[in-house]
Every structure is written in C-alpha cells, then in structure tokens.
Design an enzyme around this catalytic site. Structure first.
Site, PDB file in Angstrom:
ATOM      1  N   HIS A  24       0.848  -1.204   0.000  1.00  0.00           N
ATOM      2  CA  HIS A  24       0.000   0.000   0.000  1.00  0.00           C
ATOM      3  C   HIS A  24       0.879   1.248   0.000  1.00  0.00           C
ATOM      4  CE1 HIS A  24      -3.573   2.466   1.186  1.00  0.00           C
ATOM      5  NE2 HIS A  24      -2.613   3.221   1.705  1.00  0.00           N
ATOM      6  N   GLU A  25       1.834   1.296   0.925  1.00  0.00           N
ATOM      7  CA  GLU A  25       2.708   2.476   1.002  1.00  0.00           C
ATOM      8  C   GLU A  25       3.620   2.572  -0.212  1.00  0.00           C
ATOM      9  OE1 GLU A  25       2.043   4.706   3.070  1.00  0.00           O
ATOM     10  OE2 GLU A  25       0.618   3.474   4.190  1.00  0.00           O
ATOM     11  N   HIS A  28       2.029   4.490  -2.849  1.00  0.00           N
ATOM     12  CA  HIS A  28       2.190   5.940  -2.710  1.00  0.00           C
ATOM     13  C   HIS A  28       3.608   6.375  -3.063  1.00  0.00           C
ATOM     14  CE1 HIS A  28      -1.716   6.368  -0.944  1.00  0.00           C
ATOM     15  NE2 HIS A  28      -1.417   5.752   0.182  1.00  0.00           N
TER      16      HIS A  28
END
Length: 425
Positions: A24-25, A28
C-alpha cells in the site's frame, strides 16, 4: 498440533497484513518519487522504530505496531507563513500546530519538490496508488484461489454410498429401513457417472437434478469403472424433499444414495477479478453502515448474543479466523485456500476503507486535490487570478474527530473479537 497450526495461521495473517501495508505504502512511494516529491520516510507500522536504513534522501524502516504505515512527503499542504498565527481556542491551536509541522517538511520557498505544487492529476495518482495496490493484490490472490487452486466442486465420481433409505427426519439407518437404491444397483465408490438416461452429466448437480426428478422410476446409469464403461439400472426411492419455491407443501423427490467426491475445479481467469469487484461492493455496503454495524457489535457483546458473521472485524478477529482455518480438520490445500481467501478479503477491506472521502484517509486527500483542481478550473474559466492552494490544515479538527471515531470503533471491534468472536465453524 492444533494449537501450533492455530498460531501458524495467526502468524501468516500478521505477515500478510504487513505485506499488504508495505505494498500500500509502496503504491504511494513510487509515483511520489516519479513525480519528484521529496519523501523523508517510508515506514511500516507505528510507534517506536525497530529497524531503519537511509537510502538517498529516504529513511526506510519498520516500527513496533504493525497496524498501518506511512510515507512522509514534503509539503503535503501549502506553507502558512504568510497567514500569521491563528486565533485562540483549541481548534485554532490544532490548526496552527498542523501548519507548523507541515512547514517543517518544506526545504524553502523556492523548493518545487513538494506535494502541494504538483498538478491535480499527479496528486490524485499518488493518493490512489496505495488503495489501488491493495485492490491489485486482492485480484492476484483471488485469481490464485479461483484459477490456480480452483473451487471445490462436487463431481460425478462416487465417494461413498448410503446404506439405506432413511425414514423422514432420521439421521441413521435401522434394520427396518430399505437398502439404498445405489447399493441395490451395484454402484461402488470410485465409479464415475457418465450419463443418466442418455443425458451426459459433467457435474453432480446435473446428475442430482435428473435423479431427484425421477422418484420411483427406473433410470439407466452409464458409469466408468477401472477404465471401462458399464450400464446399471437403478430406481430412485421417493422421499419427501423441500417445498418448491412459492409452494407450501413439500415435494416428492428421488433418492439414490450416493455421496459425490469433491475436487478443486479451476475457474476462468476472469473469475478472480470478478470476485474481487463483487467483494468491493459487499465491503462497501458494510463500510457505509460501519457506525451502525459497530454499535450492533457492541450491543451483541454486552448482551452475549451471537454476532453477525458478515459484520466488521478487527485485525484481531481476522487473525483468529486465520488461526481457525489453519487448525481446521481439512486437507492442507483447503486450509491454504482459506488463508488466501482471507488475505484477499483483507486487501479489499483496505482498499474500500482507504477510499472513504474523509481525512486522514487517502480518499480525503483525493477530495482535497480535486477541490483544488475545481477552484483552479473555475478561476481559469472566468479569467481570474489563480487561487491559493487549498489549505487542508483547516480540516484538522474534523480529521481529529474522524481519528477518534475510528479508534473508538476499532477498540469496540477488538474487544468483541476477543470476548465474542465470529467463528467459521
């Protein structure tokens, strides 16, 4: 051995959660670096740092509490120096503190490597990257589950035979019960039913439909046994079945007395993505009603009532379910499939939850970026000077309320998952 398997299931869920957060990170991080934003930290977890290493301008590491993660981007919000200090009051102080913390990430007024200066579409891509990564991971997991492992399906191969035609409502045979038609016909475990009354059958559901539609009527079975086909004749015994839709009286159906073999049947490649998007809709319905669902979970906890199995779970609850799956009395492949399904569902939940349009969630940052884009487009349309960037620090009080609400709901779910857990079995 069961306790060890239970612990293994919990560990697998924790590792799966950590991987999901890391990806998920990463969703980003990669576009942020691609668009030139300075990223100070990439961290998995919260709390004290367990391990970290700096590569270039970014510090990568793990923290003690693996319940989330973050990347620290420079200039998430525009600088506040020209606006002066906020007025008195708790909320005004909170806003000012947020501005000061944000200003500390800015290298200087001439620094263009900050998030808020990016074009709107790039800011949206960065904030969408995390949730989309979870969605893609869920699609991969569900594809492995459905197309790689398959769906457990009842086949036309006979696994076992019933000894008798049990009386209505009975669960065991007595000496007065007649022998099952399958036994009288000479069927044996391992036989594969090829056709019934000249109709080819490829699934147990197809075979069962013909058998149930022939109570008291002789039917011809073509079976394959030891590589050779044989023809048998059987007369399904008439028994009382469930009432047809829209009718009150039960129907009479045929009973042959065969139990099918269950096998994993791989599904088409589109089955995984289809299952993922179906889960998005289902989880979205739960998230939309999350406060009500959590309240009901709390009521069930206090009153001791059984919880809704389709209700929300905490990470603790997901771990308990993973432990139950790992410790189940089932073949290893079944347990592996169960764990993969749970991890896929977890990533769907992360995707949907982070798309909620409230700060500090990713969906809230997307809304702020879109609002900034609308203001700029409006000014350009009417040939007005470009507006100042949207100052999301003004939403800090609302963000705090959201955070407190999420923490409260999380606490209720964790307590419920400990003292009134949802069980698969």
């Amino acid at each position: 051995m069961t306790a060890i398997a239970f612990l293994v299931g919990i560990v697998l869920m924790i590792v799966g959660l950590a991987v999901s957060i890391a990806l998920h990170e990463l969703g980003h991080l990669l576009p942020a670096k691609r668009f030139g934003v300075r990223v100070g930290q990439y961290m998995i977890g919260f709390g004290p740092t367990l391990f970290s290493r700096r590569r270039g301008e970014t510090e990568y590491g793990f923290k003690a509490i693996p319940l989330g993660g973050y990347i620290s981007m420079a200039g998430m919000y525009p600088p506040s120096r020209a606006e002066g200090r906020a007025g008195g009051g708790l909320f005004a102080t909170m806003v000012q503190d947020a501005r000061v913390a944000n200003d500390e990430t800015l290298a200087g007024e001439d620094d263009d490597r900050v998030f808020y200066k990016l074009p709107v579409h790039q800011r949206v891509i960065i904030m969408l990257g995390g949730p989309v990564m979870n969605l893609l991971l869920a699609i991969v997991l569900f594809s492995i589950l459905l197309s790689g492992i398959g769906v457990q399906t009842a086949t036309t191969t006979v696994a076992a035979l019933s000894e008798c035609v049990p009386a209505t409502g009975a669960t065991s045979c007595t000496s007065d019960d007649p022998a099952a038609p399958s036994v009288e016909a000479g069927l044996q475990p391992g036989d594969e039913i090829v056709s019934i009354d000249g109709t080819p059958v490829s699934t147990f559901a197809e075979a069962s439909a013909i058998i149930q539609a022939s109570p008291g009527e002789p039917i011809t079975l073509v079976i394959e046994r030891d590589g050779a086909q044989q023809t048998l004749t059987a007369t399904p015994a008439p028994i009382v079945g469930a009432a047809p839709d829209g009718e009150a009286d039960p129907a009479e159906i045929g009973f042959l007395g065969i139990q099918p073999t269950a096998e994993f049947v791989p599904q088409p490649l589109w089955a995984g993505p289809q299952m993922a998007f179906e889960n998005v809709v289902a989880v979205g319905g739960v998230i939309w009603q999350l406060p009500v669902k959590v309240w009901q979970t709390g009521v069930d906890l206090v009153t001791g009532q059984e919880r809704d199995p389709n209700g929300p779970l905490s990470v603790v609850g997901a771990g308990v379910l993973a432990g139950e799956v790992a410790a189940a009395d089932a073949p290893v492949l079944n347990r592996v499939a169960g764990i993969i399904g749970l991890l896929g569902s977890l990533n769907i939940a992360l995707f949907v939850f982070n798309m909620v349009p409230l700060l500090p969630l990713d969906g809230g940052h997307i809304v702020v970026a879109l609002w900034d884009g609308i203001k700029r487009a409006w000014a350009k349309l009417f040939r007005r000077p470009p507006p100042k960037p949207v100052d999301a620090t003004k939403l800090v009080p609302v963000t705090l309320v959201v955070v407190i609400a999420l923490m409260a709901m999380g606490a209720v779910l964790i307590i419920a998952d400990i003292f009134n857990p949802v069980s698969l079995f």
